[in-house]
Design an enzyme around this catalytic site. Structure first.
Site, PDB file in Angstrom:
ATOM      1  N   ASP A  67       0.822  -1.214   0.000  1.00  0.00           N
ATOM      2  CA  ASP A  67       0.000   0.000   0.000  1.00  0.00           C
ATOM      3  C   ASP A  67       0.852   1.260   0.000  1.00  0.00           C
ATOM      4  O   ASP A  67       2.079   1.198   0.161  1.00  0.00           O
ATOM      5  CB  ASP A  67      -0.960  -0.013   1.202  1.00  0.00           C
ATOM      6  N   HIS A 138      -7.397  -4.217  10.107  1.00  0.00           N
ATOM      7  CA  HIS A 138      -7.107  -4.042   8.682  1.00  0.00           C
ATOM      8  C   HIS A 138      -5.811  -4.734   8.281  1.00  0.00           C
ATOM      9  O   HIS A 138      -4.911  -4.935   9.102  1.00  0.00           O
ATOM     10  CB  HIS A 138      -7.148  -2.567   8.250  1.00  0.00           C
TER      11      HIS A 138
HETATM   12  C1  GLP Z   1      -0.560   0.752   8.538  1.00  0.00           C
HETATM   13  C2  GLP Z   1      -0.271  -0.139   7.345  1.00  0.00           C
HETATM   14  C3  GLP Z   1      -0.502  -1.589   7.643  1.00  0.00           C
HETATM   15  C4  GLP Z   1       0.110  -1.957   8.974  1.00  0.00           C
HETATM   16  C5  GLP Z   1      -0.527  -1.136  10.056  1.00  0.00           C
HETATM   17  C6  GLP Z   1      -0.048  -1.491  11.448  1.00  0.00           C
HETATM   18  O1  GLP Z   1      -1.885   1.140   8.623  1.00  0.00           O
HETATM   19  N1  GLP Z   1      -1.039   0.212   6.202  1.00  0.00           N
HETATM   20  O2  GLP Z   1       0.037  -2.374   6.599  1.00  0.00           O
HETATM   21  O3  GLP Z   1      -0.071  -3.320   9.229  1.00  0.00           O
HETATM   22  O4  GLP Z   1      -0.196   0.208   9.785  1.00  0.00           O
HETATM   23  O5  GLP Z   1       1.111  -0.783  11.765  1.00  0.00           O
HETATM   24  P1  GLP Z   1       2.031  -1.089  12.989  1.00  0.00           P
HETATM   25  O6  GLP Z   1       2.772  -2.318  12.643  1.00  0.00           O
HETATM   26  O7  GLP Z   1       2.926   0.131  13.086  1.00  0.00           O
HETATM   27  O8  GLP Z   1       1.168  -1.254  14.177  1.00  0.00           O
END
Ligand code: GLP
Length: 241
Positions: A67, A138
């Protein structure tokens, strides 16, 4: 879906780095799927370490990222392209012309999404995809909704995602309101998936993903139907299982 509860993020990172290393040893021209966020960073650090030790060679691989924020250029320091270069790609020998991140500056996101999925298919499909997990369940930027989105597409970010991601920006106002993300269908086509979730903030989403009935309200729950998903958790993330 199998899940492992490991003692800490570094242990998880080393396990995931071993999976990627094994993948490129088995198939040097693998197509690999990468993710951003803080969760995969220990895995990327361990991959860089194994590369430096001469164990892994990424010269034959092609990469596709999940993304990107809409409106941020590749060199914006909060773009996911920038994140990948500075957390992984600049430190391993992946050819830079075979790195792909959705274009957050596309003028036509429908066309960009279709072309992105077609390029993944033409490259042979993703062999191994790493995923993080949003606090709201998500994956990529596929937010909770009524139907699983199929292909790479533009999304409106939810208030909870903007809240979770504002820590990387000067303020919540600076977090982009839109993103382009692989669809759930795109992600489900990967032959193998490894997902990492650590910390208490992920516990409810982890439970919904693993234990509850699959629903697009927790997009990650569809992974229950994928034939090859390995989930790595720490004790906090696993605390509601
Ligand atoms: C963002 C990304 C995701 C990721 C999520 C969680 O929203 N688009 O791909 O999994 O953050 O992030 P973190 O690993 O910093 O909690």
């Amino acid at each position: 879906m199998v899940y492992y509860v490991k003692k800490d993020a570094d242990t998880i990172g080393k396990a995931i780095a071993s999976l990627f290393t094994a993948q490129v040893l088995k198939k040097p021209d693998s197509v690999l799927g990468f993710a951003t966020g803080s969760s995969p960073i220990p895995a990327y650090q361990a991959m860089i370490e194994l590369y430096k030790q001469g164990v892994a060679d990424y010269s034959g691989v092609t990469t596709y990222n999940l993304d990107e924020y809409c409106g941020l250029s590749h060199d914006h320091d909060q773009s996911y392209h920038y994140f990948m270069m500075h957390n992984l790609f600049n430190f391993i020998n992946v050819p830079h012309d075979r790195i792909h991140v959705p274009n957050g500056l596309a003028s036509d996101f429908d066309a960009e999404g279709k072309a992105y999925d077609a390029a993944i298919d033409a490259a042979g499909g993703i062999e191994l995809q790493i995923l993080g997990l949003g606090n709201n369940g998500h994956i990529g930027f596929n937010e909770p909704c009524d139907v699983y989105p199929q292909i790479t597409h533009k999304v409106t970010l939810t208030a909870s995602t903007i809240e979770a991601n504002k820590r990387f920006f000067a303020s919540a106002d600076e977090v982009p309101k839109f993103a382009i993300t692989m669809g759930i269908g795109t992600i489900m086509k990967a032959r193998s998936i490894v997902l990492v979730a650590t910390g208490k903030a992920k516990a409810a989403a982890v439970k919904a993903m693993i234990k509850d009935d699959p629903t697009p309200n927790c997009p990650a729950s569809i992974l229950q139907f994928h034939p090859s998903v390995t989930v790595f958790l720490d004790a906090d993330a696993a605390s509601m299982l």
